[in-house]
Design an enzyme around this catalytic site. Structure first.
Site, PDB file in Angstrom:
ATOM      1  N   HIS B  79       3.412   4.729  10.787  1.00  0.00           N
ATOM      2  CA  HIS B  79       3.084   4.582   9.362  1.00  0.00           C
ATOM      3  C   HIS B  79       1.629   4.168   9.208  1.00  0.00           C
ATOM      4  N   ASP B 108     -23.575  24.847  -0.310  1.00  0.00           N
ATOM      5  CA  ASP B 108     -22.362  24.566   0.455  1.00  0.00           C
ATOM      6  C   ASP B 108     -22.664  23.364   1.342  1.00  0.00           C
ATOM      7  N   TRP B 144      -0.496  -0.099  15.043  1.00  0.00           N
ATOM      8  CA  TRP B 144      -1.631   0.842  14.928  1.00  0.00           C
ATOM      9  C   TRP B 144      -2.846   0.271  15.635  1.00  0.00           C
ATOM     10  N   SER B 172     -12.708  15.023  14.861  1.00  0.00           N
ATOM     11  CA  SER B 172     -12.705  15.561  13.505  1.00  0.00           C
ATOM     12  C   SER B 172     -13.559  14.702  12.583  1.00  0.00           C
ATOM     13  N   SER B 173     -13.325  13.384  12.600  1.00  0.00           N
ATOM     14  CA  SER B 173     -14.084  12.511  11.695  1.00  0.00           C
ATOM     15  C   SER B 173     -15.573  12.596  11.988  1.00  0.00           C
ATOM     16  N   HIS B 256     -13.034  -2.920  12.078  1.00  0.00           N
ATOM     17  CA  HIS B 256     -13.470  -3.467  10.803  1.00  0.00           C
ATOM     18  C   HIS B 256     -14.338  -2.490  10.031  1.00  0.00           C
ATOM     19  N   GLU B 258     -14.142   0.470  10.111  1.00  0.00           N
ATOM     20  CA  GLU B 258     -13.168   1.456   9.659  1.00  0.00           C
ATOM     21  C   GLU B 258     -12.609   1.080   8.287  1.00  0.00           C
ATOM     22  N   TYR B 260     -13.999  -0.496   5.929  1.00  0.00           N
ATOM     23  CA  TYR B 260     -14.982  -0.220   4.875  1.00  0.00           C
ATOM     24  C   TYR B 260     -15.193   1.269   4.729  1.00  0.00           C
ATOM     25  N   SER B 271     -17.554   4.019  -9.435  1.00  0.00           N
ATOM     26  CA  SER B 271     -18.874   3.933 -10.080  1.00  0.00           C
ATOM     27  C   SER B 271     -19.204   5.190 -10.852  1.00  0.00           C
ATOM     28  N   HIS B 305     -12.925 -11.474  12.987  1.00  0.00           N
ATOM     29  CA  HIS B 305     -12.069 -12.225  12.054  1.00  0.00           C
ATOM     30  C   HIS B 305     -10.620 -11.761  12.166  1.00  0.00           C
ATOM     31  N   HIS B 306     -10.394 -10.708  12.927  1.00  0.00           N
ATOM     32  CA  HIS B 306      -9.012 -10.304  13.200  1.00  0.00           C
ATOM     33  C   HIS B 306      -8.470 -11.029  14.427  1.00  0.00           C
ATOM     34  N   THR B 331     -19.970  -7.458  -2.297  1.00  0.00           N
ATOM     35  CA  THR B 331     -18.813  -6.868  -2.971  1.00  0.00           C
ATOM     36  C   THR B 331     -18.695  -7.421  -4.378  1.00  0.00           C
ATOM     37  N   LYS B 334     -20.863  -5.706  -6.807  1.00  0.00           N
ATOM     38  CA  LYS B 334     -20.289  -4.448  -7.298  1.00  0.00           C
ATOM     39  C   LYS B 334     -19.303  -4.715  -8.428  1.00  0.00           C
ATOM     40  N   ARG B 453       4.756 -10.537  10.512  1.00  0.00           N
ATOM     41  CA  ARG B 453       4.788  -9.092  10.296  1.00  0.00           C
ATOM     42  C   ARG B 453       5.379  -8.414  11.523  1.00  0.00           C
TER      43      ARG B 453
HETATM   44  C1  HEA Z   1      -3.858   3.377   3.366  1.00  0.00           C
HETATM   45  C2  HEA Z   1      -2.961   2.909   4.124  1.00  0.00           C
HETATM   46  C3  HEA Z   1      -1.558   2.530   3.753  1.00  0.00           C
HETATM   47  C4  HEA Z   1      -0.769   2.914   2.707  1.00  0.00           C
HETATM   48  C5  HEA Z   1      -1.082   3.876   1.584  1.00  0.00           C
HETATM   49  C6  HEA Z   1       0.477   2.209   2.866  1.00  0.00           C
HETATM   50  C7  HEA Z   1       1.559   2.344   1.995  1.00  0.00           C
HETATM   51  C8  HEA Z   1       2.731   1.617   2.110  1.00  0.00           C
HETATM   52  N1  HEA Z   1       3.037   0.686   3.074  1.00  0.00           N
HETATM   53 FE1  HEA Z   1       1.879   0.236   4.655  1.00  0.00          FE
HETATM   54  N2  HEA Z   1       0.750  -0.244   6.255  1.00  0.00           N
HETATM   55  C9  HEA Z   1      -0.522   0.204   6.524  1.00  0.00           C
HETATM   56  C10 HEA Z   1      -1.264   1.028   5.728  1.00  0.00           C
HETATM   57  C11 HEA Z   1      -0.791   1.606   4.555  1.00  0.00           C
HETATM   58  N3  HEA Z   1       0.447   1.417   3.991  1.00  0.00           N
HETATM   59  C12 HEA Z   1      -1.001  -0.322   7.770  1.00  0.00           C
HETATM   60  C13 HEA Z   1      -2.359  -0.052   8.417  1.00  0.00           C
HETATM   61  C14 HEA Z   1       0.022  -1.125   8.269  1.00  0.00           C
HETATM   62  C15 HEA Z   1       0.028  -1.932   9.559  1.00  0.00           C
HETATM   63  C16 HEA Z   1       0.800  -1.199  10.608  1.00  0.00           C
HETATM   64  C17 HEA Z   1       0.961  -2.072  11.814  1.00  0.00           C
HETATM   65  O1  HEA Z   1       1.377  -3.251  11.657  1.00  0.00           O
HETATM   66  O2  HEA Z   1       0.634  -1.609  12.926  1.00  0.00           O
HETATM   67  C18 HEA Z   1       1.097  -1.066   7.289  1.00  0.00           C
HETATM   68  C19 HEA Z   1       2.289  -1.769   7.420  1.00  0.00           C
HETATM   69  C20 HEA Z   1       3.255  -1.804   6.438  1.00  0.00           C
HETATM   70  C21 HEA Z   1       4.350  -2.715   6.449  1.00  0.00           C
HETATM   71  C22 HEA Z   1       4.600  -3.812   7.478  1.00  0.00           C
HETATM   72  C23 HEA Z   1       5.452  -3.271   8.577  1.00  0.00           C
HETATM   73  C24 HEA Z   1       5.652  -4.321   9.627  1.00  0.00           C
HETATM   74  O3  HEA Z   1       4.824  -5.239   9.728  1.00  0.00           O
HETATM   75  O4  HEA Z   1       6.666  -4.215  10.352  1.00  0.00           O
HETATM   76  C25 HEA Z   1       5.119  -2.424   5.352  1.00  0.00           C
HETATM   77  C26 HEA Z   1       6.364  -3.131   5.007  1.00  0.00           C
HETATM   78  O5  HEA Z   1       6.812  -3.119   3.913  1.00  0.00           O
HETATM   79  C27 HEA Z   1       4.467  -1.348   4.645  1.00  0.00           C
HETATM   80  C28 HEA Z   1       4.940  -0.784   3.486  1.00  0.00           C
HETATM   81  C29 HEA Z   1       4.257   0.196   2.779  1.00  0.00           C
HETATM   82  C30 HEA Z   1       4.794   0.828   1.596  1.00  0.00           C
HETATM   83  C31 HEA Z   1       6.123   0.565   0.958  1.00  0.00           C
HETATM   84  C32 HEA Z   1       3.827   1.712   1.180  1.00  0.00           C
HETATM   85  C33 HEA Z   1       3.923   2.605  -0.038  1.00  0.00           C
HETATM   86  O6  HEA Z   1       2.729   2.534  -0.791  1.00  0.00           O
HETATM   87  C34 HEA Z   1       4.200   4.044   0.347  1.00  0.00           C
HETATM   88  C35 HEA Z   1       4.493   4.862  -0.904  1.00  0.00           C
HETATM   89  C36 HEA Z   1       4.540   6.333  -0.633  1.00  0.00           C
HETATM   90  C37 HEA Z   1       5.687   7.041  -0.447  1.00  0.00           C
HETATM   91  C38 HEA Z   1       7.010   6.385  -0.454  1.00  0.00           C
HETATM   92  C39 HEA Z   1       5.646   8.515  -0.155  1.00  0.00           C
HETATM   93  C40 HEA Z   1       5.916   9.388  -1.354  1.00  0.00           C
HETATM   94  C41 HEA Z   1       7.366   9.580  -1.658  1.00  0.00           C
HETATM   95  C42 HEA Z   1       8.225  10.289  -0.885  1.00  0.00           C
HETATM   96  C43 HEA Z   1       7.898  10.732   0.509  1.00  0.00           C
HETATM   97  C44 HEA Z   1       9.572  10.628  -1.354  1.00  0.00           C
HETATM   98  C45 HEA Z   1      10.618   9.781  -0.679  1.00  0.00           C
HETATM   99  C46 HEA Z   1      10.628   8.424  -1.329  1.00  0.00           C
HETATM  100  C47 HEA Z   1      11.779   7.719  -1.521  1.00  0.00           C
HETATM  101  C48 HEA Z   1      13.059   8.146  -0.909  1.00  0.00           C
HETATM  102  C49 HEA Z   1      11.760   6.450  -2.343  1.00  0.00           C
HETATM  103  N4  HEA Z   1       3.340  -0.992   5.323  1.00  0.00           N
HETATM  104  C1  HEA Z   2      -9.947  -1.037   2.561  1.00  0.00           C
HETATM  105  C2  HEA Z   2      -9.687  -1.876   3.488  1.00  0.00           C
HETATM  106  C3  HEA Z   2     -10.084  -3.320   3.524  1.00  0.00           C
HETATM  107  C4  HEA Z   2     -11.030  -4.025   2.811  1.00  0.00           C
HETATM  108  C5  HEA Z   2     -11.985  -3.527   1.745  1.00  0.00           C
HETATM  109  C6  HEA Z   2     -10.955  -5.381   3.273  1.00  0.00           C
HETATM  110  C7  HEA Z   2     -11.780  -6.399   2.809  1.00  0.00           C
HETATM  111  C8  HEA Z   2     -11.820  -7.667   3.348  1.00  0.00           C
HETATM  112  N1  HEA Z   2     -10.992  -8.159   4.336  1.00  0.00           N
HETATM  113 FE1  HEA Z   2      -9.466  -7.164   5.188  1.00  0.00          FE
HETATM  114  N2  HEA Z   2      -8.129  -6.133   6.273  1.00  0.00           N
HETATM  115  C9  HEA Z   2      -7.819  -4.800   6.136  1.00  0.00           C
HETATM  116  C10 HEA Z   2      -8.416  -3.923   5.264  1.00  0.00           C
HETATM  117  C11 HEA Z   2      -9.435  -4.267   4.393  1.00  0.00           C
HETATM  118  N3  HEA Z   2      -9.972  -5.521   4.230  1.00  0.00           N
HETATM  119  C12 HEA Z   2      -6.760  -4.416   7.032  1.00  0.00           C
HETATM  120  C13 HEA Z   2      -6.148  -3.026   7.182  1.00  0.00           C
HETATM  121  C14 HEA Z   2      -6.402  -5.566   7.736  1.00  0.00           C
HETATM  122  C15 HEA Z   2      -5.282  -5.754   8.756  1.00  0.00           C
HETATM  123  C16 HEA Z   2      -5.489  -5.047  10.050  1.00  0.00           C
HETATM  124  C17 HEA Z   2      -4.271  -5.291  10.911  1.00  0.00           C
HETATM  125  O1  HEA Z   2      -4.193  -6.384  11.507  1.00  0.00           O
HETATM  126  O2  HEA Z   2      -3.361  -4.420  10.924  1.00  0.00           O
HETATM  127  C18 HEA Z   2      -7.310  -6.618   7.241  1.00  0.00           C
HETATM  128  C19 HEA Z   2      -7.285  -7.904   7.754  1.00  0.00           C
HETATM  129  C20 HEA Z   2      -8.227  -8.847   7.414  1.00  0.00           C
HETATM  130  C21 HEA Z   2      -8.393 -10.070   8.128  1.00  0.00           C
HETATM  131  C22 HEA Z   2      -7.604 -10.530   9.367  1.00  0.00           C
HETATM  132  C23 HEA Z   2      -6.365 -11.248   8.949  1.00  0.00           C
HETATM  133  C24 HEA Z   2      -5.533 -11.609  10.130  1.00  0.00           C
HETATM  134  O3  HEA Z   2      -5.038 -10.686  10.793  1.00  0.00           O
HETATM  135  O4  HEA Z   2      -5.391 -12.812  10.400  1.00  0.00           O
HETATM  136  C25 HEA Z   2      -9.399 -10.759   7.505  1.00  0.00           C
HETATM  137  C26 HEA Z   2      -9.900 -12.089   7.918  1.00  0.00           C
HETATM  138  O5  HEA Z   2     -10.983 -12.481   7.644  1.00  0.00           O
HETATM  139  C27 HEA Z   2      -9.874  -9.927   6.416  1.00  0.00           C
HETATM  140  C28 HEA Z   2     -10.895 -10.269   5.554  1.00  0.00           C
HETATM  141  C29 HEA Z   2     -11.421  -9.414   4.596  1.00  0.00           C
HETATM  142  C30 HEA Z   2     -12.539  -9.788   3.731  1.00  0.00           C
HETATM  143  C31 HEA Z   2     -13.266 -11.104   3.683  1.00  0.00           C
HETATM  144  C32 HEA Z   2     -12.788  -8.676   2.961  1.00  0.00           C
HETATM  145  C33 HEA Z   2     -13.897  -8.571   1.942  1.00  0.00           C
HETATM  146  O6  HEA Z   2     -14.571  -7.334   2.053  1.00  0.00           O
HETATM  147  C34 HEA Z   2     -13.393  -8.720   0.519  1.00  0.00           C
HETATM  148  C35 HEA Z   2     -14.542  -8.924  -0.439  1.00  0.00           C
HETATM  149  C36 HEA Z   2     -14.116  -8.854  -1.883  1.00  0.00           C
HETATM  150  C37 HEA Z   2     -13.936  -9.917  -2.698  1.00  0.00           C
HETATM  151  C38 HEA Z   2     -14.121 -11.308  -2.201  1.00  0.00           C
HETATM  152  C39 HEA Z   2     -13.478  -9.761  -4.129  1.00  0.00           C
HETATM  153  C40 HEA Z   2     -14.584  -9.439  -5.106  1.00  0.00           C
HETATM  154  C41 HEA Z   2     -15.666 -10.469  -5.090  1.00  0.00           C
HETATM  155  C42 HEA Z   2     -15.984 -11.238  -6.176  1.00  0.00           C
HETATM  156  C43 HEA Z   2     -15.227 -11.175  -7.453  1.00  0.00           C
HETATM  157  C44 HEA Z   2     -17.160 -12.139  -6.049  1.00  0.00           C
HETATM  158  C45 HEA Z   2     -16.866 -13.616  -6.122  1.00  0.00           C
HETATM  159  C46 HEA Z   2     -15.835 -14.046  -5.143  1.00  0.00           C
HETATM  160  C47 HEA Z   2     -15.958 -15.141  -4.342  1.00  0.00           C
HETATM  161  C48 HEA Z   2     -17.238 -15.884  -4.180  1.00  0.00           C
HETATM  162  C49 HEA Z   2     -14.735 -15.682  -3.616  1.00  0.00           C
HETATM  163  N4  HEA Z   2      -9.138  -8.770   6.372  1.00  0.00           N
HETATM  164 CU    CU Z   3     -11.685  -6.772   9.062  1.00  0.00          CU
END
Ligand code: HEA
Ligand code: HEA
Ligand code: CU
Ligand code: CUA
Lengths: 379, 528, 296
Positions: B79, B108, B144, B172-173, B256, B258, B260, B271, B305-306, B331, B334, B453
């Site tokens: 997933h 293009d 993942w 690809s990317s 990380h 990734e 962003y 925007s 930070h992870h 951020t 923005k 989790r």
């Molecule tokens: C962009 C990335 C993205 C997106 C869009 C989503 C979308 C969703 N994620 Fe995602 N999720 C991740 C990225 C994302 N996730 C990542 C990176 C992890 C960590 C994995 C890891 O721990 O290694 C994670 C882990 C994660 C967990 C934790 C699993 C665990 O720790 O064991 C859960 C649990 O609820 C969850 C739930 C969902 C749900 C309910 C949606 C929903 O938004 C999905 C909604 C979309 C659909 C449902 C599809 C459209 C509908 C159909 C196909 C028809 C069929 C539908 C029905 C029968 C109702 N996700």
């Molecule tokens: C689109 C993807 C995305 C984005 C944009 C971010 C944005 C940020 N993430 Fe997130 N992060 C993930 C995707 C993302 N993260 C994913 C997928 C994981 C889990 C990976 C895994 O373990 O599976 C993760 C996990 C993760 C962790 C690790 C948690 C853990 O495993 O223990 C941390 C810890 O620092 C973190 C921090 C942040 C911070 C500080 C930002 C900052 O960029 C956020 C900045 C934005 C704001 C703060 C809000 C707007 C700001 C204002 C309104 C200004 C004023 C505010 C203040 C002064 C407070 N993220």
């Molecule tokens: Cu990060």
């Protein structure tokens, strides 16, 4: 804009008590039972509030224009699109706020990092999927396994409280003493976490991480493994019982005694031999507790993941090979060495069981002394 | 300006697309390839979502009901992989393909044939990944993030397939990113100076740079996993002088940036949309550009930070905490700029704007939880709990995915030449908005209450909230079927769209008719 | 910026017709990936069909490259390409090389991490006193790591001898390649062809000596791929570099053939340029290798 901002902050002021109320509910992070866990909780709440305030201001302003600056209300759009002053303002202010957060955070972290001058040191070793505790200074050690019966997990029995959070042998610690944990692992990465202590440290194979706690109140505290460690990651809980130092000492001494006695029993066993019934009966118990997680209760394993034992060359072939695998494990696989985990008696029983269960009926028996012989021959 | 290609060489040359399957297999046209990317990403969104549904169904109540733990882990892993590499990234690449050439007045993409190649290797990569689920021993089950040694010594046999599938996704990317950079740097129409670029182009330029910089590092990481598992190396094995934590450093150095990569283009989309529906120029264009750049630079300094619980020396923990917190500043700039853009505008709320506004609010909430996670001592309590899951779904689903939907609604008229069904769109929005919060907001509480989790079964005190979450999940999933239906309907027909269907929208893409002709700007427009 | 097309002149930017090659390449890559995956899995086992899929994929890839570059060459020879097109190619190539740099960076990163952190920590430095005391009491931290924590022993590869020769060879090859380029720009075909052939030759010699070195390492020194982190980093870094040299040599060789066929002009020679850049990049990587893997 600023006018509304101030108005909103006022609004937030009124809201705060509500949020605090919410913070008291069990939905929030635990305050815990150590000074450190209290600090962490405070830090958590402060930052949460700061975010709430900022959020309310930002969203407040936003909703103000969503409500009042609609085309449908016939407003003519303004055309301003730049102001260095404002930009500087909202770059600087968040920066200051962040500095304000960083200072207390740094203090708490430095305190957590200082593991020196501990009164008690416990070596915590994770393995798939159990914890092992060793009291370094008193060389007492034991394994701690999930105690929740499979039947409850498979919904065949009603789930009791502390479902999945019960172990056979909890870790026992003294209160009011600085306890140092040395974390490591025998196989993959695990993570030892007890929320009430705010202690979560990864157990990395081949390295030792340190953490510490000083528990204020006696009680039973529960946690779980917090790093994905394979199939049963969700089934390796942690239970800590905190006792007054005297009781803790007492517990330790009599545990030592027990373990010494067990050793003696072992020695006696070597002389006599057990009956097939005894072996099979005990063997089944041990198998279900120690082996079934991977090889499955029916001995068929999981195709491609864990080998089956039913009719496998190992369990119906050469008996010594079988014993060796069980006591030494198989390097580079999930098969652990059980010589330290099980007593001679249990080892003998479980091996006998594996050689005679599920139609493996080799009829062969393994006695504690046979196992002992193999262990000795290895050294 | 002519929007139809002149014959470029002797032999005969048709202006419109080729017909049949050949069109899609052999195409070198940025619009065709853009559409391919978008449809592929949506398909992957459905697949990854279906897996999420399996997860939510298993977690609907305590105890093991539907799947065994090993399969549950595979669902979680795949997933995550599919949603990140298969849904979000290709969606943005699709948008880039469709819009960037039109936005900068280019005929293009710079390297059209390579463009086709970058796309067509993706379906193969993901088929491989999905296929591995059906091999003996199952597919990837190590998350993942595939931490060693769970992904090496203790991983299923199919790990080799996983490794090479990831390699192809990476190739690809990288090719896609190179194409974007070169297009933006080399193909801008006369007078399209840097500070006139639409922000979507700017954010994508920086995103592409991030991609080229970190994707190869991911390739390195999987390669070491491969050699550790199959060739006896010990990069991640202390017995040989390696260190399992080293894997995490290499992975997160990619990981990380990734995240962003998945949000910067979203910033670009928003925007573009907010000014359009506020009928007011974007506030602080320049600061937006600088903020994007600083986020990109900082993203290389925060990866650990992870890894706060891995036992890094104190100095490291402090360094990464401070750098991570800093990212809140650009951020924030923005977010404030968007709000300032709406301030005293003349707002209307067509579906693109609804999603954009929801994005700003819900992404910010995700950002706040991110900031909380950044505070090292507190992260010890949050780490690897559902609080993290809540955080990243807010930034990814209500962030990245919502912005993609906003973009689709915004540009659909330009792509298809038809207006989408506004009523259906509003229904999709409100259903999604409500259900997504029912789905992800309570996860914060689960995490704080101590639910780890990646577990298939949980203690009883988590039961109620998990039930609510699952219901929200199913609802959100079904809501996405409305979207599917709406898009198909719009492609099939509907009220004809004007060249510039949105009153306040700016940019070259609105100067060409709708639907955009197969070839646009074969002779570059003059930009004043 | 794009130039307005004058009558009779090639258009501002050449957008090729449909092309079958990318999809062929995609299928090729897929076969390679699946094949490689199974080849690796089947190393422990008796099935071998993985190899054949891999092989088929490679063949297909070669076919695709010939077809694809065939088109490109034809187009450029027929003068469809504007300067802007040329810039696209150059920038594309530069970014590709940058991505290659980052790929090597991952392995250099592993090398530095192991040297600066992992190994010393196993020896008890920083916050790992207990790691050494409890888990690895016999282990002493050193680099090159000729005795791993679990006691595997090996020897360190010195920088004198083969590695030194190889360094000199590669450096000279870069120089000769440069002169070839000069020759091309000044229409001195003799110099061009002789210098380019020399470069290719040097490349081949380098590879030959590299193989020699490996054989020596395996047979005399017990320095093998699985000899612990030192052997791991040594072989992966030098190995991937070796692959790049092989590729580079092939590219240069093909360029040589094309030149003999009379391709490329003093003005229009992107293909040559790209090959040259690639070669210089490979050369620089070696220098880093020589310093960080062999000397220090
Ligand atoms: C962009 C990335 C993205 C997106 C869009 C989503 C979308 C969703 N994620 Fe995602 N999720 C991740 C990225 C994302 N996730 C990542 C990176 C992890 C960590 C994995 C890891 O721990 O290694 C994670 C882990 C994660 C967990 C934790 C699993 C665990 O720790 O064991 C859960 C649990 O609820 C969850 C739930 C969902 C749900 C309910 C949606 C929903 O938004 C999905 C909604 C979309 C659909 C449902 C599809 C459209 C509908 C159909 C196909 C028809 C069929 C539908 C029905 C029968 C109702 N996700
Ligand atoms: C689109 C993807 C995305 C984005 C944009 C971010 C944005 C940020 N993430 Fe997130 N992060 C993930 C995707 C993302 N993260 C994913 C997928 C994981 C889990 C990976 C895994 O373990 O599976 C993760 C996990 C993760 C962790 C690790 C948690 C853990 O495993 O223990 C941390 C810890 O620092 C973190 C921090 C942040 C911070 C500080 C930002 C900052 O960029 C956020 C900045 C934005 C704001 C703060 C809000 C707007 C700001 C204002 C309104 C200004 C004023 C505010 C203040 C002064 C407070 N993220
Ligand atoms: Cu990060
Ligand atoms: Cu042990 Cu998770």
């Amino acid at each position: 804009m600023l006018r509304t901002a101030t108005r909103l902050t006022a609004g937030v002021g009124a809201l705060l008590p509500l949020i605090t109320a919410a913070a008291e509910t069990p939905l929030n992070m635990t305050k815990g039972v150590t000074a450190v866990s209290q600090d962490v909780y405070q830090l958590h709440m402060t930052i949460f509030y700061i975010c709430c305030v900022i959020g309310l201001i930002v969203f407040g302003v936003m909703f103000w224009s969503i409500i009042h600056h609609r085309k449908s209300k016939g407003v003519k759009p303004a055309q301003f699109h730049e102001s260095t002053k404002v930009e500087i303002f909202w770059t600087a202010v968040p920066l200051l706020i962040l500095i304000g957060m960083a200072i207390p955070a740094t203090q708490v972290l430095m305190n957590m990092d200082d593991t020196s001058e501990a009164d008690v040191t416990v070596l915590v070793t994770g393995s798939q999927w159990k914890w092992h505790y060793k009291y370094i200074d008193d060389d007492v050690e034991y394994y701690s396994l999930l105690a929740t019966p499979r039947a409850e997990i498979e919904n065949k029995l009603a789930k009791t409280d502390n479902y999945l959070l019960e172990v056979d042998r909890p870790l026992v610690l003294p209160i009011g003493k600085k306890v140092r944990f040395l974390m490591t692992s025998d196989d993959v990465i695990h993570s030892w976490w007890v929320p009430e202590f705010a202690v979560k440290k990864d157990a990395n194979p081949g390295f030792i991480n340190e953490a510490w706690t000083r528990i204020d109140e006696p009680g039973t505290y529960r946690g779980q493994c917090a790093e994905l460690c394979g199939k049963d990651h969700g089934f390796m809980p942690i239970v800590v019982i905190a006792k007054p130092d005297t009781e803790y000492r007492a517990w330790l001494t009599n545990l030592k005694a027990e373990q010494a006695q067990a050793k003696a029993e072992e020695q006696k066993l070597l002389a006599m031999s057990m009956s097939m019934e005894e072996l099979m009966a005990e063997g089944e118990k041990v198998y279900l507790a120690a082996c079934a997680a991977c090889h499955q209760p029916n001995g068929e394993g999981l195709k491609g993941v864990f080998p089956g034992l039913k009719g496998s060359p190992l369990t119906i072939g050469d008996i010594n090979g079988h014993i060796d695998i069980v006591i030494h494990g198989k390097k580079g696989t999930a098969m652990q060495a059980f010589d330290k985990q099980l007593s001679l008696r249990e080892l003998a029983a479980v091996i006998t069981y594996e050689r005679n269960a599920w139609g493996n009926d080799t009829g062969q028996m393994v006695q504690p002394k046979d196992v002992d012989a193999r262990i000795k021959s290895a050294i | 300006m002519s929007s139809v290609a002149e014959p470029v060489d002797g032999h005969e040359h048709h202006h419109g697309p080729a017909t049949g399957l050949k069109r899609w297999l052999f195409t070198t046209n940025h619009k065709d390839i853009g559409s391919l990317y978008l449809w592929f990403s949506f398909a992957m969104f459905l697949v990854g979502g279906a897996m999420a549904m399996v997860i939510r169904a298993e977690l609907f109540q305590p105890g093991l009901q539907l799947v065994d733990p090993n399969f549950f882990n595979q669902m979680t892993t795949v997933h995550g992989l599919i949603m990140v590499f298969g849904a979000v990234m290709p969606a943005f690449t699709g948008l880039a393909n469709w819009m960037i050439p039109m936005m900068i007045g280019a005929p293009d993409m710079a390297l059209p044939r390579m463009n086709n190649w970058s796309f067509w290797i993706l379906p193969f990569a993901f088929s491989m990944l999905l296929f591995s689920l059906f091999t003996e021993g199952g597919g990837p089950n190590f998350g993942w993030t595939f931490y060693a040694p769970l992904s090496t010594t203790y991983s299923p046999e199919s790990t080799a397939l996983f490794v090479f599938a990831v390699h192809i996704m990476g190739i690809s990317s990288i090719m896609g990113a190179i194409n974007v950079v070169v297009t933006i740097v080399n193909m801008r129409a006369p007078g399209m100076t840097w500070m006139k670029l639409p922000l979507f182009v700017w954010t994508w330029l920086i995103t592409a740079f991030l991609l080229i910089a970190v994707m190869p590092v991911l390739a390195g990481a999987v390669t070491m996993v491969l050699t550790d598992k199959y060739f006896g190396t010990s990069f991640f094995d202390a017995a040989g002088g390696g260190d399992p934590v080293m894997f995490q450093h290499i992975f997160w150095f990619f990981g990380h940036p990734e995240v962003y990569i998945m949000i910067l283009p979203a910033f670009g989309v928003v925007s573009a949309i907010i000014p359009a529906f506020s009928r007011k120029p974007l506030f602080g264009y320049a600061s937006m550009v600088y903020a994007t750049a600083s986020i990109a630079i900082l993203s290389f300094l925060v990866w650990a930070h992870h890894m706060f619980t891995t036992g890094m020396p104190l100095f490291g923990q402090l360094f990464f905490m401070y750098c991570t917190m800093l990212i809140a500043v650009p951020t924030g700039v923005k977010v404030f700029n968007w709000v300032a853009t709406m301030w005293r505008g003349a707002l209307t709320f067509e579906v693109p704007m609804l999603f954009a506004v929801a994005f700003v609010i819900l992404f910010t909430i995700g950002g706040f939880s991110g900031l909380m996670l950044a505070i090292t001592p507190v992260d010890f309590q949050y780490h690897d709990t559902y609080f993290v899951v809540a955080h990243f779904h807010y930034v990814l689903v209500t962030g990245a995915v919502f912005s993609i939907m906003a973009a689709v609604y915004y540009w659909l008229p330009k792509w298809t030449g038809h207006m989408y069904d506004e009523g259906l769109g509003k229904m999709h929005f409100w259903c999604s908005l409500i259900s997504v919060n029912v789905l992800f907001f309570p996860m914060h509480f689960l995490g704080l209450a101590g639910m780890p989790r990646r577990i298939p079964d949980y203690a009883l005190q988590f039961a109620d909230i998990n039930q609510i979450v699952s219901i929200g999940g199913f609802a959100f999933g079904l809501s996405q079927l409305i979207f599917l239906w709406l898009v198909i309907k719009c492609v099939r027909g509907g009220e004809a769209a004007a060249a510039k269907p949105w009153e306040g929208s700016e940019g070259l893409e609105w100067t060409v008719p709708s639907p955009a002709p197969y070839h646009t700007f074969t002779t570059p427009p003059e930009v004043k | 910026m794009a130039t307005e097309p004058l009558p009779g002149q090639t258009p501002a930017y050449y957008v090729p017709e449909q092309s079958p090659w990318p999809i062929v390449g995609a299928i090729a890559l897929c076969l390679i990936a699946v094949g490689a995956g199974y080849t690796v899995q089947q190393m422990s086992g008796d099935a071998t069909w993985g190899k054949w899929i891999l092989f088929a994929g490679l063949v297909m890839l070669v076919v695709m490259l010939f077809g694809w570059f065939g088109n490109v060459i034809h187009e450029s020879m027929s003068g469809f390409y504007s300067d802007q097109m040329d810039r696209s190619f150059r920038q594309g190539m530069s970014w590709f090389i940058f991505s290659e740099v980052m790929f090597f960076a991952a392995f250099f990163g592993a090398l530095f991490y192991a040297r600066i952190f992992a190994v010393p920590w196993l020896g008890g430095s920083s916050n790992n006193a207990m790691t050494a005391a409890i888990l690895w009491p016999e282990f002493t931290s050193q680099w090159p790591l000729i005795k791993t924590p679990d006691g595997t022993e090996t020897q360190a590869m010195g920088w004198q001898g083969l590695p030194l020769y190889n360094t000199i060879i590669l450096l000279t090859s870069s120089v000769t390649l440069h002169f070839a380029h000069v020759g091309l720009e000044q229409n001195k075909r003799k110099q061009l062809i002789s210098m380019l052939s020399l470069t290719v030759l040097l490349g081949v010699i380098f590879l030959f000596l590299q193989v020699e070195e490996y054989i020596h390492a395996y047979q005399e020194m017990g320095l093998t791929l699985d000899a612990g982190i030192y052997g791991n980093t040594f072989f992966l870094l030098t190995g991937f570099h070796g692959m790049h040299v092989t590729l580079g040599t092939l590219i240069l060789f093909i360029l040589l053939l094309r030149i003999i066929k009379g391709h490329f002009s003093a003005e229009q020679h992107f293909g040559f340029q790209a090959g040259a850049w690639y070669w210089h990049f490979v050369d620089v990587v070696w220098l880093c290798l020589f310093v960080f893997v062999y000397i220090i």
